[in-house]
Design an enzyme around this catalytic site. Structure first.
Site, PDB file in Angstrom:
ATOM      1  N   HIS A 184      39.463  47.156  33.239  1.00  0.00           N
ATOM      2  CA  HIS A 184      39.532  47.362  34.692  1.00  0.00           C
ATOM      3  C   HIS A 184      40.814  48.098  35.101  1.00  0.00           C
ATOM      4  O   HIS A 184      40.946  48.542  36.245  1.00  0.00           O
ATOM      5  CB  HIS A 184      39.469  46.012  35.411  1.00  0.00           C
ATOM      6  CG  HIS A 184      38.778  46.075  36.737  1.00  0.00           C
ATOM      7  ND1 HIS A 184      38.662  47.237  37.462  1.00  0.00           N
ATOM      8  CD2 HIS A 184      38.160  45.111  37.478  1.00  0.00           C
ATOM      9  CE1 HIS A 184      38.013  46.990  38.580  1.00  0.00           C
ATOM     10  NE2 HIS A 184      37.697  45.709  38.626  1.00  0.00           N
ATOM     11  N   THR A 243      27.299  48.606  20.433  1.00  0.00           N
ATOM     12  CA  THR A 243      26.980  47.510  19.520  1.00  0.00           C
ATOM     13  C   THR A 243      25.603  46.964  19.887  1.00  0.00           C
ATOM     14  O   THR A 243      25.300  46.789  21.065  1.00  0.00           O
ATOM     15  CB  THR A 243      28.042  46.389  19.574  1.00  0.00           C
ATOM     16  OG1 THR A 243      27.683  45.334  18.689  1.00  0.00           O
ATOM     17  CG2 THR A 243      28.209  45.834  20.968  1.00  0.00           C
TER      18      THR A 243
END
Length: 502
Positions: A473, A421
């Site tokens: 994560h 993006t």
């Protein structure tokens, strides 16, 4: 009897449309409400359905033709087609029956149905009714807008007549083929007779002769009488436009007095509120973003990159590149190629979680965030490892044009292992992009801005850009995320590495 197949009423501000796809050929038998042809505008794709059972007689406007509202694009032979062509008397009788019904005011009741929805779309929302129950409508007039997660569909009147009933109000959730209204064909006289009688009993001054039922309803809403408004229609009839003009004129005249009386207090108009329902696309975006925040262990790491080497390379070769490949040399080609190379080196970033499994993808499909009039979407560039920088630039340009024109398909949107993006095009200096599930990472690019930097013990002004990598994560550790981002930084600061694969 031949029935015209016409282009429906186009959305406001849309001057013309394009015939996209004919789903039938001349000679094909069709059933009522069957989708015959898709018409593309700058905003939506409209479906034109068969008004009756019959046979396609002629296609006048071929695929790719530019057409306007109410333009005839084909012909439908009512019935089995053969009888309509060989029996002229039958045609004459068939023509007489609708005329008789219209004259008697007791027309056939036709159902207004939700059209077939795009694949994978389960339901839709009634966005806007453009007519009210009791109002006269003409064939192919847009009655209601129906909004899905992806497109806005227009439902048109199947025949001339009156909208007798609205079964589903604005905001209602509907499915394909649900009946949302009833149109009584040829019933304009019958539908208007009852309001006319009520109006005649209430008004002795002959209001019914100079204003139709819809106009009288509008007058009542604003507390006006027919005599209060100057009619500009045929024979001095009062039209809706006359009423609206009168109301606006009254509001302007009242404004100075209102300002004088409220001089000591804050103007009420300065503290107005406007409540607008969220579109289905906006609801879908909101739902997915909330899921990304709640269902992932999202973390963001940052770095910065010196863009001077790429800017120098673009300046040197942009004219030759554009002449050779018929596309401009932008930054996104370098970003995509750098990300693809980094994904090869860090397969965890190119993976996703499916239940208790980690799915490693051995291909490179990259989603590119594109801003459209209806919201942010992420169409996919596929097999970027096999694409040149020119291929990437052409692919992104095509996706951006499709997004702007509302022509992105489900195939364009599905899949993707990683997202890029670029908030820099809007001036963003630094941000934390949010994941695009089920992907595990997203890269945010930002504004290129001159800043003083220390180079070999000296301060230089360099065009710098911040990079932001948000990642899940649960699957990507800090070592992999930082290594991935540093790889992209090194490739962008020394673009020759992309050519040498080092």
């Amino acid at each position: 009897m031949a029935i015209d197949i016409k282009v429906p009423q186009l959305p406001e501000s849309v001057a013309d449309a394009t015939v996209a796809t004919w789903h039938v050929k001349p000679g094909d038998k069709v059933s009522r409400d069957q989708n015959l042809v898709d018409i593309e505008t700058d905003k939506v794709v409209l479906e034109v359905v068969a008004p009756e059972d019959g046979v396609i007689g002629e296609i006048i406007a071929e695929e790719g033709t530019t057409v306007g509202a109410d333009e005839v694009i084909g012909k439908l032979e009512k019935g089995d087609g053969a009888a309509a062509k060989t029996d002229a008397k039958a045609d004459s009788k068939a023509d007489d029956k609708p005329a008789a019904k219209a004259a008697s005011g007791s027309g056939e009741k036709l159902q207004v149905k939700v059209p077939q929805l795009p694949e994978s779309v389960a339901d839709a929302t009634i966005a806007t009714w453009h007519v009210k129950a009791g109002e006269a409508v003409t064939r192919d007039q847009n009655l209601v807008d129906i909004e899905t997660d992806k497109v806005v569909l227009e439902v048109v009147a199947p025949a001339d007549g009156v909208l007798a009933e609205i079964k589903q109000d604005e905001g209602a959730t509907v499915a394909a083929d649900d009946v949302i209204g009833i149109v009584e064909a040829g019933a304009a006289a019958a539908a208007s007779s009852a309001p006319a009688q009520e109006s005649a009993a209430a008004d002795d001054d002959g209001d019914s002769e100079v204003a139709g039922p819809a106009v009288r309803r509008l007058l009542a809403e604003h507390g006006l009488k027919v005599a209060d408004v100057k009619g500009t229609g045929k024979g001095g009839r009062v039209t809706k436009e006359d009423v609206e003009k009168h109301v606006k004129g009254g509001a302007k005249a009242a404004a100075p007095a209102a300002q004088a009386t409220s001089a000591a207090a804050p103007a009420a108009g300065d503290r107005d509120q406007k409540r607008v329902p969220m579109t289905r696309l906006r609801k879908t975006i909101a739902k997915r973003l909330l899921e990304a925040k709640n269902a992932t262990a999202m973390l963001t790491t940052f770095n910065e990159v010196n863009m001077k080497p790429i800017m120098d390379l673009r300046k040197k070769y942009k004219d030759v590149f554009e002449e050779r490949h018929d596309t401009r040399l932008g930054f996104m080609g370098f970003y995509v190629k750098a990300v693809t190379e980094a994904l090869k080196r860090f397969p965890e970033v190119n993976a996703s979680i499916d239940g208790d499994d980690i799915v490693y993808h051995n291909y490179f499909d990259i989603s590119i965030a594109v801003s459209t009039p209806r919201g942010l979407v992420t169409p996919v560039l596929r097999d970027t490892d096999k694409m040149s920088i020119a291929d990437v630039e052409n692919g992104i340009r095509e996706l951006a044009l499709k997004g702007r024109d509302g022509k992105l398909t489900l195939d364009d949107m599905q899949g993707g292992n990683f997202t890029i993006t670029n908030g820099g095009v809007f001036g963003s200096l630094l941000s934390t992009p949010i994941l695009n599930p089920p992907q595990s990472a997203i890269l945010g690019m930002h504004k290129i801005q001159d800043r003083p930097m220390a180079v070999d013990g000296k301060v230089e002004i360099l065009p710098m850009m911040y990079l932001a990598l948000s990642y899940d994560h649960r699957i990507i550790d800090g070592k992999e995320s930082v290594g991935f981002l540093v790889t992209i930084k090194e490739l962008l600061e020394d673009p020759q590495r992309l050519l040498l694969d080092i």
